[in-house]
Scaffold this motif. Structure first.
Motif, PDB file in Angstrom:
ATOM      1  N   ILE A  46       0.896  -1.158   0.000  1.00  0.00           N
ATOM      2  CA  ILE A  46       0.000   0.000   0.000  1.00  0.00           C
ATOM      3  C   ILE A  46       0.931   1.203   0.000  1.00  0.00           C
ATOM      4  O   ILE A  46       1.789   1.335   0.869  1.00  0.00           O
ATOM      5  CB  ILE A  46      -0.906   0.036   1.242  1.00  0.00           C
ATOM      6  CG1 ILE A  46      -1.830  -1.184   1.269  1.00  0.00           C
ATOM      7  CG2 ILE A  46      -1.717   1.339   1.277  1.00  0.00           C
ATOM      8  CD1 ILE A  46      -2.600  -1.343   2.570  1.00  0.00           C
ATOM      9  N   ILE A  47       0.774   2.066  -1.008  1.00  0.00           N
ATOM     10  CA  ILE A  47       1.674   3.200  -1.157  1.00  0.00           C
ATOM     11  C   ILE A  47       0.907   4.490  -0.936  1.00  0.00           C
ATOM     12  O   ILE A  47      -0.034   4.799  -1.665  1.00  0.00           O
ATOM     13  CB  ILE A  47       2.339   3.196  -2.550  1.00  0.00           C
ATOM     14  CG1 ILE A  47       3.011   1.834  -2.806  1.00  0.00           C
ATOM     15  CG2 ILE A  47       3.335   4.343  -2.669  1.00  0.00           C
ATOM     16  CD1 ILE A  47       3.419   1.605  -4.241  1.00  0.00           C
ATOM     17  N   GLU A  48       1.303   5.209   0.089  1.00  0.00           N
ATOM     18  CA  GLU A  48       0.748   6.528   0.381  1.00  0.00           C
ATOM     19  C   GLU A  48       1.588   7.532  -0.390  1.00  0.00           C
ATOM     20  O   GLU A  48       2.811   7.568  -0.247  1.00  0.00           O
ATOM     21  CB  GLU A  48       0.806   6.802   1.881  1.00  0.00           C
ATOM     22  CG  GLU A  48       0.264   8.131   2.288  1.00  0.00           C
ATOM     23  CD  GLU A  48      -1.215   8.313   1.997  1.00  0.00           C
ATOM     24  OE1 GLU A  48      -1.613   9.473   1.731  1.00  0.00           O
ATOM     25  OE2 GLU A  48      -1.978   7.323   2.039  1.00  0.00           O
ATOM     26  N   PHE A  61      -0.869   6.386   9.405  1.00  0.00           N
ATOM     27  CA  PHE A  61      -0.474   5.015   9.100  1.00  0.00           C
ATOM     28  C   PHE A  61      -1.016   3.987  10.095  1.00  0.00           C
ATOM     29  O   PHE A  61      -0.942   2.797   9.841  1.00  0.00           O
ATOM     30  CB  PHE A  61       1.053   4.924   9.008  1.00  0.00           C
ATOM     31  CG  PHE A  61       1.606   5.847   7.963  1.00  0.00           C
ATOM     32  CD1 PHE A  61       1.513   5.526   6.619  1.00  0.00           C
ATOM     33  CD2 PHE A  61       2.182   7.049   8.319  1.00  0.00           C
ATOM     34  CE1 PHE A  61       1.986   6.390   5.646  1.00  0.00           C
ATOM     35  CE2 PHE A  61       2.660   7.913   7.354  1.00  0.00           C
ATOM     36  CZ  PHE A  61       2.563   7.590   6.021  1.00  0.00           C
ATOM     37  N   THR A  62      -1.563   4.458  11.194  1.00  0.00           N
ATOM     38  CA  THR A  62      -2.065   3.558  12.232  1.00  0.00           C
ATOM     39  C   THR A  62      -3.097   2.586  11.667  1.00  0.00           C
ATOM     40  O   THR A  62      -3.061   1.390  11.963  1.00  0.00           O
ATOM     41  CB  THR A  62      -2.679   4.367  13.397  1.00  0.00           C
ATOM     42  OG1 THR A  62      -1.674   5.252  13.896  1.00  0.00           O
ATOM     43  CG2 THR A  62      -3.170   3.463  14.503  1.00  0.00           C
ATOM     44  N   LYS A  63      -3.996   3.064  10.825  1.00  0.00           N
ATOM     45  CA  LYS A  63      -5.053   2.220  10.253  1.00  0.00           C
ATOM     46  C   LYS A  63      -4.506   1.136   9.331  1.00  0.00           C
ATOM     47  O   LYS A  63      -5.194   0.174   9.012  1.00  0.00           O
ATOM     48  CB  LYS A  63      -6.045   3.074   9.471  1.00  0.00           C
ATOM     49  CG  LYS A  63      -6.807   4.040  10.329  1.00  0.00           C
ATOM     50  CD  LYS A  63      -7.656   4.953   9.478  1.00  0.00           C
ATOM     51  CE  LYS A  63      -8.249   6.046  10.328  1.00  0.00           C
ATOM     52  NZ  LYS A  63      -8.915   7.064   9.545  1.00  0.00           N
ATOM     53  N   ASN A  74      -5.733  -3.162   6.786  1.00  0.00           N
ATOM     54  CA  ASN A  74      -4.662  -3.905   6.109  1.00  0.00           C
ATOM     55  C   ASN A  74      -4.613  -5.342   6.638  1.00  0.00           C
ATOM     56  O   ASN A  74      -3.594  -5.775   7.164  1.00  0.00           O
ATOM     57  CB  ASN A  74      -3.324  -3.179   6.326  1.00  0.00           C
ATOM     58  CG  ASN A  74      -2.193  -3.745   5.508  1.00  0.00           C
ATOM     59  OD1 ASN A  74      -2.383  -4.606   4.652  1.00  0.00           O
ATOM     60  ND2 ASN A  74      -0.999  -3.255   5.772  1.00  0.00           N
ATOM     61  N   PRO A  75      -5.700  -6.092   6.482  1.00  0.00           N
ATOM     62  CA  PRO A  75      -5.751  -7.427   7.076  1.00  0.00           C
ATOM     63  C   PRO A  75      -4.743  -8.415   6.485  1.00  0.00           C
ATOM     64  O   PRO A  75      -4.368  -9.377   7.143  1.00  0.00           O
ATOM     65  CB  PRO A  75      -7.183  -7.882   6.815  1.00  0.00           C
ATOM     66  CG  PRO A  75      -7.638  -7.080   5.650  1.00  0.00           C
ATOM     67  CD  PRO A  75      -6.920  -5.759   5.763  1.00  0.00           C
ATOM     68  N   THR A  76      -4.261  -8.176   5.263  1.00  0.00           N
ATOM     69  CA  THR A  76      -3.267  -9.073   4.672  1.00  0.00           C
ATOM     70  C   THR A  76      -1.839  -8.593   4.944  1.00  0.00           C
ATOM     71  O   THR A  76      -0.897  -9.156   4.403  1.00  0.00           O
ATOM     72  CB  THR A  76      -3.501  -9.239   3.158  1.00  0.00           C
ATOM     73  OG1 THR A  76      -3.417  -7.949   2.541  1.00  0.00           O
ATOM     74  CG2 THR A  76      -4.849  -9.879   2.873  1.00  0.00           C
ATOM     75  N   GLN A  77      -1.719  -7.583   5.756  1.00  0.00           N
ATOM     76  CA  GLN A  77      -0.426  -7.048   6.210  1.00  0.00           C
ATOM     77  C   GLN A  77       0.512  -6.710   5.050  1.00  0.00           C
ATOM     78  O   GLN A  77       1.682  -7.104   5.029  1.00  0.00           O
ATOM     79  CB  GLN A  77       0.232  -7.993   7.202  1.00  0.00           C
ATOM     80  CG  GLN A  77      -0.616  -8.186   8.430  1.00  0.00           C
ATOM     81  CD  GLN A  77       0.015  -9.118   9.437  1.00  0.00           C
ATOM     82  OE1 GLN A  77       0.858  -9.929   9.111  1.00  0.00           O
ATOM     83  NE2 GLN A  77      -0.410  -8.994  10.680  1.00  0.00           N
ATOM     84  N   LYS A  78      -0.026  -5.960   4.093  1.00  0.00           N
ATOM     85  CA  LYS A  78       0.809  -5.491   2.990  1.00  0.00           C
ATOM     86  C   LYS A  78       1.853  -4.519   3.529  1.00  0.00           C
ATOM     87  O   LYS A  78       1.631  -3.834   4.527  1.00  0.00           O
ATOM     88  CB  LYS A  78      -0.046  -4.762   1.944  1.00  0.00           C
ATOM     89  CG  LYS A  78      -1.012  -5.666   1.212  1.00  0.00           C
ATOM     90  CD  LYS A  78      -1.788  -4.886   0.183  1.00  0.00           C
ATOM     91  CE  LYS A  78      -2.753  -5.792  -0.562  1.00  0.00           C
ATOM     92  NZ  LYS A  78      -3.373  -5.097  -1.699  1.00  0.00           N
ATOM     93  N   LYS A  79       2.978  -4.460   2.844  1.00  0.00           N
ATOM     94  CA  LYS A  79       4.031  -3.499   3.186  1.00  0.00           C
ATOM     95  C   LYS A  79       3.480  -2.095   2.943  1.00  0.00           C
ATOM     96  O   LYS A  79       2.836  -1.841   1.920  1.00  0.00           O
ATOM     97  CB  LYS A  79       5.248  -3.755   2.301  1.00  0.00           C
ATOM     98  CG  LYS A  79       6.408  -2.868   2.573  1.00  0.00           C
ATOM     99  CD  LYS A  79       7.578  -3.279   1.695  1.00  0.00           C
ATOM    100  CE  LYS A  79       8.838  -2.613   2.206  1.00  0.00           C
ATOM    101  NZ  LYS A  79      10.022  -3.184   1.581  1.00  0.00           N
TER     102      LYS A  79
END
Length: 121
Positions: A46-48, A61-63, A74-79
């Motif tokens: 996930i790129i902000e 970024f907490t969410k 981010n249930p799949t714990q993407k970078k």
């Protein structure tokens, strides 16, 4: 260029770049109701995207990182990657401290497409 459009323009440029490297799974994707949005997402990241460092908020970024947070997204714990387009040429001590705190949360900080390309491999 209208300053009101700089965010979406930057997201579009960065999204087009990422698309040349990986399959996009999300772009400008709103997570409702007003929880967050994914500027650019791939299967792994996930790129902000920020046009300038002044737009960065440490708590955003907490969410994406804290599975115990309300509205965790981010249930799949993407970078999680923070991309800031405008080069940080004369970084202040305060900015360095903010970057370090963001990194300590588990976010990868990049400040150029070259750095991002290395991360996406």
């Amino acid at each position: 260029m209208n300053s009101n459009n700089i965010g979406p323009i930057t997201e579009g440029k960065e999204g087009a770049f990422v698309k040349t490297k990986k399959v996009l799974t999300g772009f400008g994707q709103k997570i409702k109701p007003n929880i967050t949005d994914f500027d650019v997402a791939t299967l792994d990241e996930i790129i902000e995207v920020k046009a300038a460092f002044s737009s960065v908020k440490e708590d955003q970024f907490t969410k994406l990182l804290d599975h115990t947070a309300p509205n965790f997204c981010n249930p799949t714990q993407k970078k999680v990657i923070l991309y800031v387009e405008k080069p940080l040429i004369e970084t202040t001590d305060a900015q360095i401290r903010i970057i370090e705190r963001i990194k300590s949360q588990g976010v990868t900080f990049v400040n150029s497409l070259e750095e991002l390309e290395k991360i996406l491999k």
